[in-house]
Design an enzyme around this catalytic site. Structure first.
Site, PDB file in Angstrom:
ATOM      1  N   ARG A 510       0.829  -1.203   0.000  1.00  0.00           N
ATOM      2  CA  ARG A 510       0.000   0.000   0.000  1.00  0.00           C
ATOM      3  C   ARG A 510       0.861   1.250   0.000  1.00  0.00           C
ATOM      4  NH1 ARG A 510      -4.053  -0.795   4.901  1.00  0.00           N
ATOM      5  NH2 ARG A 510      -5.330   0.705   3.750  1.00  0.00           N
ATOM      6  N   HIS A 511       0.266   2.335  -0.457  1.00  0.00           N
ATOM      7  CA  HIS A 511       0.959   3.625  -0.406  1.00  0.00           C
ATOM      8  C   HIS A 511       1.090   4.077   1.049  1.00  0.00           C
ATOM      9  CE1 HIS A 511       1.282   4.394  -4.699  1.00  0.00           C
ATOM     10  NE2 HIS A 511       0.052   3.933  -4.846  1.00  0.00           N
ATOM     11  N   PRO A 512       2.056   4.939   1.349  1.00  0.00           N
ATOM     12  CA  PRO A 512       2.313   5.311   2.747  1.00  0.00           C
ATOM     13  C   PRO A 512       1.182   6.121   3.358  1.00  0.00           C
ATOM     14  CG  PRO A 512       3.651   6.623   1.246  1.00  0.00           C
ATOM     15  CD  PRO A 512       3.014   5.554   0.421  1.00  0.00           C
TER      16      PRO A 512
END
Length: 599
Positions: A510-512
């Site tokens: 996942r993106h941060p």
């Protein structure tokens, strides 16, 4: 000429209408990567030369190209993040949570890549019909508006929504920590499920309307008592209640699970299926010369669609010039009266169906089914999104209609395309849950939660239109009718593909935290372009003390591109960032202009 028809079995041919066509690539990387993937699947052969546009060179040397642009050259709408912010996607996606937030998937870029392919296919169809079109440019900012056109039309209508716009909605959580989506298409099923869950019936009655209209409003402020009922039950008890009531439940699958499932093999990842009818090529119906601006003029599409997926696919074909005839039940489509309305017609319905003709047909009546067969005999496309098996039960499957019209494009936009065994009901949110879209669409600091914006219905409709255009071009080149099928599952696979690649490569799924999270100002919100997000975040304290306009100007002076986040859809028709992209139709409803410009 037999270009693009490859035999795969005794009873079907795989359609590749671009076989032997040369492809040069160029343009914004995100949309272009999607377009190239699909063009290659249709048979195009990429070259190694760099180009400033997507360009196809046909076997006769004719060239058609599409240039993709985010907006005006001086516009701050210049990438995925700023397009989501400006066009209202952040606002609609964030309704469930109570504040605008970005989608962690590249939704506008993906949709734009699909529409770029549509423009090229339409241009080639137009050339086969005698036009001189050489360019099919795509405005990515208009694509962004198109993805929220139903919500935009409803917001700008004369009256209020049928259900309040307030935070809340699924998924539900059980006592043993399982998060799940629920689907019930009938109020009796809904009531029986909650009765089996021992929830207060007053809460169930109050919750039905917002749950029923969550497709339309992108939120579902259902009573807390219903969430408390699932929190007091195990997943096994929830499943038992669903089985007893006839409701459908699906736990939220993870990206890791989905990655393992796909890499286990056996499941097709094609965005659509195209199969040309075997046998002797059919005589292609004579059509008048279409126009350069509307390359499908003269084509007839019969659409027996409901909700979003099939109606949107037909709407896109109508924007390209086709005459679309809706097949509606006796008394007309009940969704015509769904509030909010413009001139007593549902604004949301108009967003998908304006400009279409309509014929009332009772598909349960043998005489009316015969009438439908007669209409299909003179049509170019028959499109439906009925429940699995319904077409076969009615005697309206592809084999039957193609016997009456061998040159017909028979199109089915489905939920699962029969690809997943034991799949739940094939609706938008259930497919999101089963395919881990709810995890991919959220950054790492947000719990996996399917968006209540109809992400897959819209993208699935776009894939349906793309498949139909590929079928029509196949027919032009081979003389064969084509059966095409697209699905919500394929739309989910497009959106989750980058995350699944990361999973396969052992990278973070996942993106941060905070990815595409708007920054608050003194009077609103701003969103930085993705490449400037870190630099913009470092100025958050300064930005919070400034007005939105001043914050954007301050950051612009530092070379940081930002744009105001739209927090009211009613302001979009007069928003200078989208000048000329919207108009009012004859009913007064807001209409998003065509995303293509043919020349």
């Amino acid at each position: 000429m037999t270009l693009g028809a490859t035999r795969t079995s005794d009873n079907q041919l795989t359609a590749k209408p671009l076989e032997g066509v040369q492809l040069e690539t160029g343009g914004p990387p995100g949309p272009v990567s999607i377009a190239v993937q699909h063009l290659r699947l249709l048979g195009a052969e990429p070259s190694t030369a760099d180009h400033d546009a997507l360009t196809l060179t046909d076997l006769d040397g004719a060239r058609v190209e599409t240039r993709l642009s985010w907006g005006r050259p001086d516009s701050e709408v210049c990438d995925e993040a700023t397009a989501q912010a400006a066009a209202g996607l952040m606002l609609v996606h964030g309704r469930r949570d109570g504040s605008p937030r970005g989608l962690a998937v590249d939704y506008v870029s993906t949709a734009s890549g699909v529409l770029a392919v549509q423009g090229l296919l339409a241009a080639l169809i137009g050339r086969a019909r005698g036009t001189l079109v050489t360019s099919a440019d795509v405005s990515l900012d208009r694509v962004a508006l198109l993805t929220v056109s139903q919500y935009l039309a409803a917001a700008c209508a004369e009256d209020d929504e049928a259900s309040p716009l307030a935070p809340g909605g699924p998924p539900f959580t059980t006592a043993d920590g399982v998060r799940f989506e629920l689907e019930a298409l009938d109020v009796a099923v809904w009531a029986e499920f909650w009765q089996a869950m021992r929830a207060p019936m007053q809460a169930a009655r109050k919750g039905w309307r917002p749950f029923q209209f969550r497709y339309a409003t992108a939120c579902a402020p259902i009573p807390d008592e219903l969430h408390h009922a699932t929190l007091a039950s195990t997943w096994a008890q929830v499943q038992a209640a669903a089985a007893e009531s006839g409701a459908d439940v699906c736990r939220l699958h993870t990206l890791a699970e989905r990655s393992a499932e796909l890499h286990g093999g056996g499941e097709s990842t094609l965005p659509w299926e195209l199969a040309a009818y075997p046998g002797i090529p059919a005589a292609i119906p004579a059509r008048g010369r279409c126009s350069d601006e509307r390359p499908l003029a003269g084509f007839t599409v019969l659409e027996a669609g409901r909700r979003v997926q099939a109606p949107l696919a037909a709407h896109l074909l109508g924007l390209l010039g086709a005459t679309v005839v809706r097949i509606e039940p006796p008394g007309g489509d009940p969704l015509r009266g769904m509030p909010p309305t413009c001139s007593d017609i549902s604004a949301r319905w108009l967003a998908l169906n304006r400009g279409k003709d309509a014929i009332e047909i009772d598909i349960k009546s043998p005489s009316d089914r015969q009438r439908l067969l007669e209409l299909a005999a003179d049509a170019d496309v028959f499109l439906h999104n009925w429940a699995p098996g319904k077409a076969e039960q009615l005697g309206l499957a592809a084999d039957t209609l193609s016997a009456a019209n061998p040159s017909l494009i028979y199109a089915y936009t489905s939920g699962w395309a029969g690809r997943l065994p034991d799949a739940p009901m094939g609706t938008d949110f259930m497919v999101q849950a089963r395919t881990a879209v709810g995890e991919a669409a959220r950054p790492a600091d947000e719990p996996p939660t399917p968006s209540l914006m109809t992400l897959l219905d819209v993208l699935g409709g776009m894939l349906g239109a793309e498949a139909i255009l590929a079928g029509l071009l196949t027919r032009e080149r081979t003389g064969r009718g084509v059966r095409v099928e697209s699905s919500l599952l394929a739309a989910a696979q497009l959106l989750t593909a980058p995350a699944l690649r990361r999973a396969h490569d052992g990278l973070p799924l996942r993106h941060p935290a905070g990815f595409r999270r708007p920054l608050p100002t003194a009077d609103g919100l701003i969103a930085p372009a993705d490449e400037h997000a870190v630099a913009a975040a470092d100025t958050a304290a300064q930005v919070r003390a400034l007005s939105t306009d001043d914050a954007c100007a301050m950051l612009r002076g530092r070379g940081i591109i930002t744009t105001p986040v739209t927090t009211d859809l009613t302001t979009l028709p007069t928003d200078s960032r989208f000048a000329g992209a919207m108009a009012r139709d004859e009913h007064g409803a807001v209409a998003v202009s065509s995303p293509w410009r043919f020349r």
